[in-house]
Design an enzyme around this catalytic site. Structure first.
Site, short mmCIF file in Angstrom:
data_model
loop_
_atom_site.label_atom_id
_atom_site.label_comp_id
_atom_site.label_asym_id
_atom_site.label_seq_id
_atom_site.Cartn_x
_atom_site.Cartn_y
_atom_site.Cartn_z
N HIS A 175 -49.25 114.18 11.36
CA HIS A 175 -49.50 113.37 10.17
C HIS A 175 -48.38 113.56 9.14
O HIS A 175 -47.78 112.59 8.67
CB HIS A 175 -50.86 113.74 9.57
N GLU A 176 -48.09 114.80 8.80
CA GLU A 176 -47.11 115.05 7.73
C GLU A 176 -45.71 114.58 8.12
O GLU A 176 -45.01 114.00 7.29
CB GLU A 176 -47.09 116.53 7.34
N TYR B 177 -56.95 106.34 3.84
CA TYR B 177 -56.54 106.79 5.17
C TYR B 177 -57.19 105.93 6.26
O TYR B 177 -56.54 105.36 7.11
CB TYR B 177 -56.96 108.25 5.42
N PRO C 76 -54.45 123.55 -1.77
CA PRO C 76 -55.64 122.68 -1.81
C PRO C 76 -55.70 121.58 -0.75
O PRO C 76 -56.72 120.89 -0.64
CB PRO C 76 -55.59 122.07 -3.22
N TYR C 77 -54.61 121.38 0.01
CA TYR C 77 -54.62 120.32 1.02
C TYR C 77 -54.40 120.92 2.41
O TYR C 77 -54.08 122.09 2.56
CB TYR C 77 -53.54 119.27 0.71
N GLU D 106 -46.50 116.45 2.53
CA GLU D 106 -45.25 116.03 3.19
C GLU D 106 -44.01 116.20 2.32
O GLU D 106 -43.18 115.30 2.24
CB GLU D 106 -45.41 114.56 3.61
N GLU E 107 -50.86 106.45 3.09
CA GLU E 107 -51.79 107.22 3.94
C GLU E 107 -52.37 106.39 5.08
O GLU E 107 -52.60 106.91 6.17
CB GLU E 107 -52.90 107.84 3.09
N GLN F 153 -47.87 121.67 -6.38
CA GLN F 153 -48.47 120.50 -5.74
C GLN F 153 -48.31 119.35 -6.75
O GLN F 153 -49.03 119.29 -7.73
CB GLN F 153 -49.95 120.74 -5.41
N CYS F 154 -47.35 118.48 -6.50
CA CYS F 154 -47.03 117.44 -7.50
C CYS F 154 -47.75 116.12 -7.27
O CYS F 154 -47.93 115.35 -8.21
CB CYS F 154 -45.53 117.21 -7.56
N ASP G 5 -56.55 111.45 -8.89
CA ASP G 5 -57.19 112.56 -8.17
C ASP G 5 -58.69 112.32 -7.97
O ASP G 5 -59.27 112.77 -6.99
CB ASP G 5 -56.98 113.89 -8.91
N ARG H 37 -58.68 124.85 0.68
CA ARG H 37 -58.44 123.47 1.09
C ARG H 37 -59.64 122.63 0.68
O ARG H 37 -60.78 122.90 1.07
CB ARG H 37 -58.23 123.42 2.60
N MET H 38 -59.36 121.59 -0.10
CA MET H 38 -60.47 120.81 -0.69
C MET H 38 -61.33 120.12 0.36
O MET H 38 -62.50 119.89 0.13
CB MET H 38 -59.92 119.83 -1.71
N HIS I 241 -45.11 110.92 7.64
CA HIS I 241 -44.80 110.50 6.26
C HIS I 241 -43.29 110.37 6.02
O HIS I 241 -42.89 109.72 5.06
CB HIS I 241 -45.37 111.50 5.25
N GLY J 84 -52.12 119.52 4.45
CA GLY J 84 -50.68 119.48 4.50
C GLY J 84 -50.17 118.59 3.38
O GLY J 84 -50.91 117.76 2.86
N1 BES Z 1 -50.02 113.43 0.99
C1 BES Z 1 -51.24 113.95 1.49
C2 BES Z 1 -51.88 114.95 0.58
C3 BES Z 1 -52.16 114.43 -0.81
C4 BES Z 1 -52.55 113.13 -1.04
C5 BES Z 1 -52.04 115.29 -1.88
C6 BES Z 1 -52.80 112.69 -2.33
C7 BES Z 1 -52.29 114.84 -3.16
C8 BES Z 1 -52.67 113.54 -3.38
C9 BES Z 1 -51.05 114.57 2.88
O1 BES Z 1 -50.16 113.88 3.68
C10 BES Z 1 -52.37 114.48 3.60
O2 BES Z 1 -52.80 113.40 3.85
N2 BES Z 1 -52.97 115.62 3.92
C11 BES Z 1 -54.19 115.65 4.69
C12 BES Z 1 -53.83 115.96 6.12
C13 BES Z 1 -54.64 115.26 7.14
C14 BES Z 1 -54.86 113.81 6.89
C15 BES Z 1 -54.04 115.46 8.52
C16 BES Z 1 -55.11 116.71 4.15
O3 BES Z 1 -54.68 117.50 3.30
O4 BES Z 1 -56.25 116.77 4.55
ZN ZN Z 2 -50.97 112.03 4.30
#
Ligand code: BES
Ligand code: ZN
Length: 643
Positions: free
Chosen positions: A307-308, A396, A278-279, A283, A330, A134-135, A388, A594-595, A311, A281
């Site tokens: 959503h993904e 969002y 941890p998420y 992208e 976002e 997870q970068c 973070d 998932r956080m 992106h 999704g």
């Molecule tokens: N790119 C994000 C996840 C992310 C953001 C990881 C910032 C690390 C740092 C991904 O597109 C996202 O927004 N995931 C959401 C999905 C949801 C909004 C549908 C998530 O994980 O909750």
């Molecule tokens: Zn996103």
């Protein structure tokens, strides 16, 4: 305005990578990746005397410049967030436009935060280990030495040796995805070399790797489309994964193309990860990573896929220049995700998603009461501040509402969607700031509408939306309530019943929920949570008995239920159960990595029984992803060893 990336120590404004060639070996026994990263760089200025890369917890073994070993590279002191700058002196000072190749031999270490190596017991099949990365936002430097800023976009190619199938955020060159798994060799034993190529320039946060006992099943692609699409998962989850995503993924992508233009990455695959992902999704180009909690068995959580894949244009196509402008990724993606919900389903679905988002936004703003700078859409990060820690629904949902407000101010989707196409055509492939976005918006409507539209734009309170903190949106927004109304009405009935202490006199039934889908049930629970006075404990027990929220396998519903009851007089009754659920020592059997789910539940638990929250976390800590570990610890006021 000087707008350099506040999270990177690299000198990307002087000299920048164009292409990286990775040569990696995945060592599951020692839980490391070993290999080289070879950068093709181009100088952006004259008299550049060194190239500086971001690294974090990497062991650097050697550096070559233009094919010749150099001894005088240095690895700087470790900065808690930014890591250690790797400074490579160049033999001749470079002048603008000249090319240089830098090859770095290195290995990752156990302290890095990008990679999680799982034991076989932590996977679905329990037979093979697993690795995933997870970068985003700043962890690519824990995987490889890179200029770790979204302002630099690179193409990459990779060859990865591994005893388990390997997936990267790129196009597979060999062996073929749809051929025999692991090229027909013995999984877990024989080494296979996986070759990948990413010909579209991407920012470093989109580098990604996963390896495990992974299989592939292709989706049917609509006629005339040149891209491919399918799903990867462990064999034990393949049937469920394919069922959940095969009907909708390609039609979602086709719908997105209708409003945003052609999909440019050639392949759109999904990868279902183990529970510690941890998420919801991520992208990663060509290969969206998703949490296994999306496998609801009713396709109710596929919004995450919308959503993904959105992106692909907003984030992976047009990229935020750095963390301060993260909302361009976002906020835009969430805005377009909801437009797609309207097009694919109905305006009511767009409304329901906005309502759920708005509640999450209010929670996020309230949580940052003592950190008002994170309530802003454009966050003015200090140099070395951790993005973070700022992560929340603010970019969002403040972002999506801002774009919705602009859309409405300008005259609706009919006027706005042609502008979206122009925005994409103009900045595809670029990394931009909020100012660049805003200037283009004005220029577009100057050309397409003139005085009237400019006047409309001038009526917007730009400063309030972009730069002010606060506990609510600058403008009261209205959403389509068609789908929320029945959920709210049921909640209101429960609330009105709160003075009836004789539960046998209540006329609620299990079938009350029959006509509410998963999102409406979420709204129902959130509405109950929103009342000033919580329902009495006997009511909550009764509600759970009828609706079985504490038994549901849907994490989206379960975490909202615990959020509700842990704030009520029934909290003591449910706190142990919530603890068991979050670390999977219950019928679900898996941690909720998932956080979105585990962080609120740990926070709510800790308010009821702080010691239980801590002991629960300690008991399962290492099963959580390193990023989740550090954020849960932060939420609970624990001091983990510095990263
Ligand atoms: N790119 C994000 C996840 C992310 C953001 C990881 C910032 C690390 C740092 C991904 O597109 C996202 O927004 N995931 C959401 C999905 C949801 C909004 C549908 C998530 O994980 O909750
Ligand atoms: Zn996103």
């Amino acid at each position: 305005m000087h707008d350099a990336d506040p999270t990177s120590q690299s000198n990307y404004l002087q000299i920048a990578t164009n292409h990286i060639t990775f040569d990696w070996t995945v060592d599951f026994d020692n839980k490391v990746i070993i290999g080289t990263a070879t950068h093709d760089l181009v100088a952006k200025a004259d008299e550049v005397s060194e190239a500086i890369f971001d690294t974090s917890y990497l062991h650097i073994e050697g550096v070559k410049v233009g094919g010749n070993a150099v001894q005088d590279f240095t690895l700087g002191p470790k900065h808690e967030v930014m890591g250690s700058a790797l400074r490579v002196p160049l033999p001749r000072t470079a002048s603008a436009g000249s090319s240089i190749s830098v090859e770095i031999t290195y290995r990752t270490t156990a302290n890095g935060t990008a990679l999680q190596f799982l034991e076989k017991e932590q996977t679905q099949g329990k037979s093979f280990p697993f690795l995933f990365s997870q970068c985003q936002p700043t962890h690519a430097r824990d995987l490889a030495p890179v200029q770790d800023t979204p302002s630099v976009k690179v193409t990459y190619s990779a060859s990865v040796r591994s005893v388990l199938p390997v997936l990267l955020s790129a196009r597979r060159v060999s062996p073929p995805s749809d051929g025999p798994a692991h090229d027909g060799k013995v999984i877990g034993k024989d080494e296979v070399v996986y070759m990948y190529d990413q010909p579209t320039p991407i920012p470093s946060y989109l580098l990604a790797i996963a390896a495990g006992n992974l299989q592939y099943q292709p989706f049917q692609v609509p006629e005339g489309k040149l891209w491919k699409s399918g799903v990867w998962s462990e064999p034990e989850l393949m049937a469920d994964s394919f069922w959940e995503f095969s009907r909708d993924t390609t039609s979602f992508l086709a719908a997105a193309e209708d409003i945003a233009g052609p999909y440019q990455f050639g392949v759109y695959d999904l990868l279902v990860l183990p529970p510690s992902f941890p998420y919801g999704g991520m992208e990663n180009p060509c290969l969206t990573f998703v949490t296994p909690t999306l496998l609801a068995g009713d396709r109710s959580l596929t919004d995450v896929v919308i959503h993904e894949l959105t992106h692909s244009w907003f984030g992976n196509g047009i990229t935020h220049a750095h963390a301060s402008h993260f909302w361009l990724n976002e906020g835009w993606t969430t805005y377009i995700e909801r437009v797609l919900l309207q097009i694919i389903h109905s305006p009511a679905h767009r409304g329901l998603s906005s309502i759920i988002g708005y509640k999450a936004l209010l929670d996020a703003l309230a949580l940052f009461e003592d950190k008002p700078k994170y309530q802003k859409l454009v966050v003015d990060f200090d140099y070395g501040e951790n993005p973070d820690s700022a992560y929340s629904r603010v970019p969002y949902d403040k972002g999506a509402n801002f774009l919705l407000h602009i859309e409405r101010t300008l005259g609706g989707l009919e006027v706005f969607l042609p502008y979206v196409k122009d925005y994409i055509a103009t900045y595809m492939g670029h990394s931009i700031t909020t100012e660049i976005w805003k200037n283009h918006l004005y220029a577009y409507f100057q050309k397409n509408g003139g005085e009237v539209k400019i006047k409309a734009l001038n009526s917007i309170n730009w400063d309030a939306w972009l730069h002010q903190s606060g506990l609510d949106l600058p403008v009261k927004m209205e959403y389509d309530l068609t789908l929320a109304n029945p959920a709210n009405a049921l909640a209101d009935r429960w609330y009105e019943s709160r003075h009836t202490m004789d539960i046998s006199k209540l006329d609620f039934k299990a079938s009350d929920l029959d006509n509410l889908d998963a999102n409406q049930r979420a709204v129902f629970l959130e509405r109950l949570e929103s009342y000033n006075e919580s329902l009495p404990a006997p009511h909550l027990f009764h509600l759970d008995k009828l609706y079985s929220f504490s038994k549901t396998l849907s994490a989206e519903i379960r975490f909202r239920f615990y959020n509700l009851v842990l704030k009520s007089q029934a909290a003591k009754h449910f706190v142990q159960e919530a603890a068991n659920w979050v670390i999977g020592v219950d019928a679900t059997g898996v941690i909720k990595g998932r956080m979105k789910f585990c962080r609120p539940v740990f926070r709510a638990m800790s308010k009821v029984d702080h010691d239980l929250a801590i002991s629960t976390f300690r008991q399962a800590q290492t099963q959580f992803h390193p990023i989740a570990q550090s954020l849960i610890a932060q939420d609970l006021g624990l001091n983990l060893a510095e990263r």
